[in-house]
Design an enzyme around this catalytic site. Sequence first.
Site, PDB file in Angstrom:
ATOM      1  N   ILE A  90      -6.438 -37.716 -14.785  1.00  0.00           N
ATOM      2  CA  ILE A  90      -6.662 -36.339 -15.213  1.00  0.00           C
ATOM      3  C   ILE A  90      -5.706 -36.001 -16.340  1.00  0.00           C
ATOM      4  O   ILE A  90      -4.504 -36.275 -16.243  1.00  0.00           O
ATOM      5  CB  ILE A  90      -6.420 -35.364 -14.039  1.00  0.00           C
ATOM      6  N   CYS A  91      -6.250 -35.410 -17.385  1.00  0.00           N
ATOM      7  CA  CYS A  91      -5.418 -34.974 -18.494  1.00  0.00           C
ATOM      8  C   CYS A  91      -5.219 -33.473 -18.343  1.00  0.00           C
ATOM      9  O   CYS A  91      -6.073 -32.690 -18.721  1.00  0.00           O
ATOM     10  CB  CYS A  91      -6.113 -35.325 -19.813  1.00  0.00           C
ATOM     11  N   LEU A  92      -4.123 -33.088 -17.719  1.00  0.00           N
ATOM     12  CA  LEU A  92      -3.859 -31.668 -17.477  1.00  0.00           C
ATOM     13  C   LEU A  92      -2.362 -31.459 -17.651  1.00  0.00           C
ATOM     14  O   LEU A  92      -1.564 -32.174 -17.065  1.00  0.00           O
ATOM     15  CB  LEU A  92      -4.308 -31.300 -16.053  1.00  0.00           C
TER      16      LEU A  92
END
Lengths: 152, 493
Positions: A90-92
Amino acid sequence: MFASKRLGKSCPQLQDKLPPGITLVKADDFREWLMDIQVMDENPIYKGETYRLKFIFSQSYPIEAPEVVFVRNDMRPIPIHPHIYSNGIICLDLLDRQGWSPVHNVESVCVSLQSMLTSNTKNERPPGDEAFVRSNTQRPRDINFVFHDNSV
Amino acid sequence: MSSPADVDTVGGPPNSPSPLQIRASNSLNSKSHRAPLTKQPADLHLLEYVHEPDSNLVCLICHAPFDRPVQLFCAHFFCKDCLEHAWRAQHDGRKTCPTCRSSVDPDKDLRPVPKIVETMLDELLVKCPNAQAGCAWVEQRVNVHDHVMLYCEATLVECAQHDCRLHISQKDFHKGCLHYTVSCEDCHTSMMKKDLEDHQRTACANRSTNCPHCDTTLLRLHLDAHIKEACANVTIPCQGSIVGCTFTAERTQTNLHEKSCPMATMAPHFRDQQARIERNEARLEPLTRKVGILEDGLSSITNMLYPANDSSTTFPVTNPLDPNISYSFPPTNLIPTPDFRLPPASFPPVPHNESHPSQPPFDSQVHHLLTLHESLRDEVNRIANALTELDGRTNMMVINESQRTKDEMLHTNAAINGMRMQLHWLMSATLQQRNSARTSAANGSAGGSNARSTAQGAGAGAGASVARPGPIGDFPNGPLRRLSDSTRQDTKL
């Protein structure tokens, strides 16, 4: 020490009262937890699906961010989202070193991911997903993401 | 504390403290300069609270009620230690509020919290941190430090013995060093003297105890079995609970109930069935694994037979019983989705389709392989038969041929023998003539020319030209030998 103390405290709390759509699947130790999340509204991309999240806590949690990825099994796909790679990473910013704050916890991360999914309208993977999934051998915490999209 | 005669003393105290020492160690003076050194002050983060603390008094970082809280200018509260922890981990050295991320100048922006908050925190009821060791103290949090450091009898301090490095609870401090091994007289377990009393009171299996349910006195050893099987006052569910009976009562009541409960009578059968099912499942497990291994082997054989062949058209082998396969195949081949459930129709299985490695249509593959195998075997048989036939024919031919040659050789041999006989005959005849000629020459030289002409005639009679019919009269023996030699050579050629 610090991590297990806090996780031990929050574990029974979590079992009691979790927001709708979030369930605790496995929290046997203070290293790895599994959570299930569902998107509660009528977003057609995610309707009726349940996704499995894996949290890996380091010794210095909550000072350091946990490692959070989606995991796939027979019943649980990886959600399609422009910031979620098909291997579950996840790119968060919240989960990155800079974006993390010790006031976050398992529940708040789950809620953030829920709302990230809910507000999404694009049924697509991030650009370069295939190449990234094929070549990536790093752990999520070691990847330097560039956060550019402020709309989600 | 049992009397010294009660215990099997394995090793006595290395050096029992003299009464003077005991008094000295008990006196306030000595304690203040020795014992407190080793006492650990209570860690407020680890305290157990009597009531669930108000969530407004809880630090968001450690999730425990504040310990020495500070307030940031943005009105967010944290424990002082927690905040320092969090700031130490911030890589860029910038200090921000963990909650609202506004930057903070630790010199200016850290403020003490309002007095009322501190008071509320101080008044929280906590249990003694030594509760595990038997201290039942429960008080306001503000007093916990004094309690642990001064009054709590369960706090660990260093042993009175100078050369002993172990710890002992404060209440046993005056008894001198209890860190020597003894063995319990009842169950013969070895342990330290300081643990013996506790062991005998709560754990020793050979001491008698009372059943907590029915007041029977029995050995601790038998307590579990008694509670599980015999105690009349224990509450147990009806045996039929595995089939759905919800009756639960004390054992006597339950026994009465079970006599009339139909589910309790059925329960043993169900249990048997259950056990059988479990046995079968356990047996199934290795079989499944075996099948998996065999399938793997089969697929590797398949791959060996048809290496790197992933065009499905060259092997249009599908399960004839499943017509769906051929219909569903083309679209699934174009878009290999991860949850693709239908078995791939291609044969051999396409190697890149690995989403369900365990579900290729082994039926059709097995079938195909078997027929293939059968036809190959037929072919081999046929070839073997043809080979045998050919072999026989060749043998016959060779024998015939050699027979003919042998016959011919016999003929030749016979002819040669005949010729040899003839030659012998001729030679002996010539020798005779010559002998007679020599004798006649000895008698008179007049017969010389006559003998020479006879010798020439004999050479022509043998079918060969005489190579060098030298002057016979001069060397009577040499030319004779040469003649016979050349005659024999001629015969050979």
